[in-house]
Design an enzyme around this catalytic site. Structure first.
Site, PDB file in Angstrom:
ATOM      1  N   GLU A  53       0.827  -1.215   0.000  1.00 31.92           N
ATOM      2  CA  GLU A  53       0.000   0.000   0.000  1.00 31.92           C
ATOM      3  C   GLU A  53       0.861   1.265   0.000  1.00 31.92           C
ATOM      4  OE1 GLU A  53      -2.239  -2.996   2.732  1.00 31.92           O
ATOM      5  OE2 GLU A  53      -0.170  -2.572   2.159  1.00 31.92           O
ATOM      6  N   CYS A  84      -0.464   1.100   7.207  1.00 31.29           N
ATOM      7  CA  CYS A  84      -1.030   1.349   5.886  1.00 31.29           C
ATOM      8  C   CYS A  84      -2.396   2.025   5.962  1.00 31.29           C
ATOM      9  CB  CYS A  84      -1.097   0.051   5.091  1.00 31.29           C
ATOM     10  SG  CYS A  84       0.556  -0.587   4.702  1.00 31.29           S
TER      11      CYS A  84
END
Length: 159
Positions: A53, A84
């Site tokens: 991510e 993330c």
């Protein structure tokens, strides 16, 4: 279009697995265009921040020329971890499409839910798109890893 983008995230996850990384892949789109791609590279880069991510967010920011990804969608094979999830909130990504939940580290509903906290931005998350494929990839990866560890132990004992 969601399925097509998740297929690309799964392709990236498979690349990560081939390099011995936990198989997580991510793409970020603006409309029907991919503006960021990422896959897990923590071991390869020896970097705790090298999550799929984060890589995808960095690339999308460079591609679009700014840090606010408020018109984008993220497709990720596994529920984001706390780091993330925080990056997604900070990047202002409004929609996250996730393959499978992560009952050990998931921070978008499984272990905790940072997206429900009273931050100034609350992304929407959708689960289950190509969930079986995402889970099968993770299970195969960890089964192979366990087999390799058992073999190493038995080789050591036999010597």
């Amino acid at each position: 279009m969601d399925e097509k983008m998740m297929q690309e995230a799964l392709r990236l996850a498979k690349e990560a697995a081939q390099e011995g990384e936990v198989p997580i892949g991510c793409v970020i789109t603006l409309g029907d265009r991919i503006v960021g791609r990422g896959r897990n590279r923590r071991g390869t880069d020896k970097d705790a921040l090298a999550h799929a991510e984060v890589e995808a967010i960095r690339e999308a920011c460079k591609t679009l020329g700014g840090w606010r990804l408020w018109q984008c969608t993220m497709y990720v094979t596994l529920e984001p971890c706390p780091m993330c999830a925080g990056a997604i909130i900070n990047a202002r990504i409004p929609r996250v499409v996730c393959g499978a939940k992560d009952v050990r580290f998931g921070a978008c509903g499984s272990v905790t839910d940072l997206f429900a906290m009273p931050f100034n931005h609350r992304p929407e998350i959708e689960y289950g798109l190509m969930e079986e494929e995402s889970l099968a990839l993770m299970q195969a990866f960890f089964q192979t890893l366990r087999s390799k560890r058992k073999k190493k132990r038995s080789d050591f004992i036999l010597e």
